[in-house]
Design a protein around this motif. Structure first.
Motif, short mmCIF file in Angstrom:
data_model
loop_
_atom_site.label_atom_id
_atom_site.label_comp_id
_atom_site.label_asym_id
_atom_site.label_seq_id
_atom_site.Cartn_x
_atom_site.Cartn_y
_atom_site.Cartn_z
N LYS A 171 1.24 11.94 -16.85
CA LYS A 171 1.36 13.34 -16.42
C LYS A 171 0.10 14.10 -16.73
N GLU A 172 -0.47 13.90 -17.91
CA GLU A 172 -1.71 14.53 -18.32
C GLU A 172 -2.64 13.48 -18.91
N ARG A 173 -3.90 13.82 -19.02
CA ARG A 173 -4.88 12.87 -19.57
C ARG A 173 -4.57 12.50 -21.01
N MET A 174 -4.05 13.43 -21.80
CA MET A 174 -3.79 13.17 -23.21
C MET A 174 -2.37 12.67 -23.47
N SER A 175 -1.59 12.45 -22.40
CA SER A 175 -0.22 11.94 -22.59
C SER A 175 -0.26 10.54 -23.19
N GLU A 176 0.64 10.28 -24.11
CA GLU A 176 0.67 8.98 -24.78
C GLU A 176 1.42 7.93 -23.97
N GLU A 177 2.50 8.33 -23.33
CA GLU A 177 3.32 7.38 -22.57
C GLU A 177 3.12 7.57 -21.07
N PRO A 178 2.92 6.47 -20.33
CA PRO A 178 2.74 6.59 -18.89
C PRO A 178 4.05 6.92 -18.18
N ILE A 179 3.94 7.59 -17.06
CA ILE A 179 5.11 7.81 -16.22
C ILE A 179 5.58 6.49 -15.65
N ARG A 180 4.62 5.66 -15.28
CA ARG A 180 4.96 4.36 -14.69
C ARG A 180 3.77 3.42 -14.83
N THR A 181 4.07 2.13 -14.90
CA THR A 181 3.05 1.09 -14.92
C THR A 181 3.24 0.20 -13.70
N LEU A 182 2.21 0.09 -12.87
CA LEU A 182 2.26 -0.76 -11.69
C LEU A 182 1.56 -2.08 -11.99
N ASP A 183 2.26 -3.18 -11.74
CA ASP A 183 1.71 -4.51 -11.94
C ASP A 183 1.02 -4.94 -10.65
N LEU A 184 -0.30 -5.02 -10.67
CA LEU A 184 -1.05 -5.33 -9.46
C LEU A 184 -0.81 -6.74 -8.95
N ARG A 185 -0.22 -7.58 -9.76
CA ARG A 185 0.10 -8.93 -9.30
C ARG A 185 1.20 -8.92 -8.24
N ALA A 186 1.91 -7.78 -8.14
CA ALA A 186 2.95 -7.64 -7.11
C ALA A 186 2.45 -6.86 -5.90
N CYS A 187 1.21 -6.40 -5.96
CA CYS A 187 0.64 -5.60 -4.87
C CYS A 187 0.09 -6.53 -3.79
N SER A 188 0.34 -6.20 -2.54
CA SER A 188 -0.11 -7.07 -1.44
C SER A 188 -1.35 -6.56 -0.74
N ALA A 189 -1.64 -5.25 -0.85
CA ALA A 189 -2.81 -4.71 -0.15
C ALA A 189 -3.24 -3.38 -0.73
N VAL A 190 -4.54 -3.11 -0.66
CA VAL A 190 -5.12 -1.80 -1.01
C VAL A 190 -6.06 -1.42 0.12
N GLN A 191 -5.90 -0.22 0.68
CA GLN A 191 -6.71 0.15 1.83
C GLN A 191 -6.78 1.66 1.99
N PHE A 192 -7.82 2.11 2.71
CA PHE A 192 -7.89 3.52 3.06
C PHE A 192 -6.69 3.89 3.92
N ASP A 193 -6.22 5.12 3.79
CA ASP A 193 -5.07 5.57 4.57
C ASP A 193 -5.40 6.88 5.28
N TYR A 194 -5.11 6.92 6.58
CA TYR A 194 -5.40 8.10 7.39
C TYR A 194 -4.13 8.73 7.96
N SER A 195 -2.97 8.30 7.44
CA SER A 195 -1.71 8.83 7.95
C SER A 195 -1.31 10.14 7.31
N GLN A 196 -1.96 10.48 6.18
CA GLN A 196 -1.60 11.69 5.47
C GLN A 196 -2.51 12.86 5.88
N ASP A 197 -2.02 14.06 5.71
CA ASP A 197 -2.80 15.24 6.05
C ASP A 197 -3.73 15.61 4.90
N ARG A 198 -4.46 14.62 4.42
CA ARG A 198 -5.39 14.80 3.30
C ARG A 198 -6.57 13.86 3.50
N VAL A 199 -7.69 14.18 2.86
CA VAL A 199 -8.87 13.32 2.96
C VAL A 199 -8.99 12.46 1.72
#
Length: 251
Positions: free
Chosen positions: A183-211
């Motif tokens: 939640k914050e930089r100084m927070s001790e406990e993470p909101i969530r931990t993602l295990d990249l071994r379960a991730c299938s792809a990382v890519q740029f995304d243009y579907s959102q109304d953000r850059v």
């Protein structure tokens, strides 16, 4: 300086093989690239010299340059300048107490940080293959390569919520295959931990109304993240893709 007895050349070779900052046949150019890219003032390493057998070079970073000093191995030990040492441990202990070297320009260079050759996560996404960040210390016992490497990253990203689809700033840290967000930089406990071994792809995304957005695709959900700049987004994508390539090699 008095010398201890030195048994044989074989003992010398064995000591070199166990020396955490001996980089074997690393070239002069590569040593300069490593120390300037990832070292700090006073970082040093030992490598073979191209001037012949039993000759070495001590490469030391001095601010924005790298100086190279001759070290010669003899039956009685190692010759460095006007000093002779029975073992490399004696050499290290000497400069731990008197860590000053005179350069050709007459200035003094301080030996501060041994540059370890052994790395836990070598990086392939930089133009120069670099080692782990230097761990401060002047003894062999300090050479455990557990400092942060270039295989780690942290910083703020804007993350899309899972249900409300709103965007909130979170602090992200990447270490080995764990991508955590807080939640914050100084927070001790993470909101969530993602295990990249379960991730299938990382890519740029243009579907959102953000850059500067990119996404991480997991079986149960796709995570949408945005960086402040395109350069920062590209850095995250490169290191995350490298992590994914490593997980696939180990399967």
């Amino acid at each position: 300086m008095s010398l201890c007895s030195y048994e044989s050349t074989e003992d010398t070779r064995d000591e070199l093989e166990t020396l955490g900052w001996y980089h074997y046949d690393l070239s002069r150019h590569a040593a300069e690239a490593l120390l300037l890219s990832n070292g700090s003032d006073g970082s040093y390493l030992l490598r073979n010299s191209n001037e012949g057998e039993s000759r070495f070079a001590l490469s030391v970073r001095a601010k924005d340059s790298v100086r190279h000093f001759h070290v010669i191995r003899r039956d009685s030990g190692y010759v460095f300048g006007f000093n002779q040492f029975a073992t490399l441990q004696d050499f290290l202990n000497h400069f731990a107490n008197q860590p000053l070297l005179g350069s050709d320009a007459g200035t003094l260079i301080v030996l501060k940080c041994p540059y370890p050759w052994r790395v836990e996560e070598p990086s392939i996404y930089e133009s120069v293959r670099v080692h782990t960040a230097i761990q401060t210390g002047r003894t062999v016992n300090d050479l455990v390569a557990n400092a942060a490497s270039l295989g780690t990253k942290e910083g703020f990203l804007i993350k899309q919520g899972a249900i409300m689809k709103n965007w909130k700033q979170r602090w992200f840290t990447l270490n080995r295959y764990d991508l955590k967000y807080f939640k914050e930089r100084m927070s001790e406990e993470p909101i969530r931990t993602l295990d990249l071994r379960a991730c299938s792809a990382v890519q740029f995304d243009y579907s959102q109304d953000r850059v500067n957005c990119f996404c991480l695709v997991f079986p149960e959900r796709t995570f949408y993240l945005c960086a402040k700049t395109g350069v920062e987004a590209d850095e995250w994508i490169k290191i995350l893709r490298w992590k994914l390539s490593q997980t696939r090699k180990n399967r």
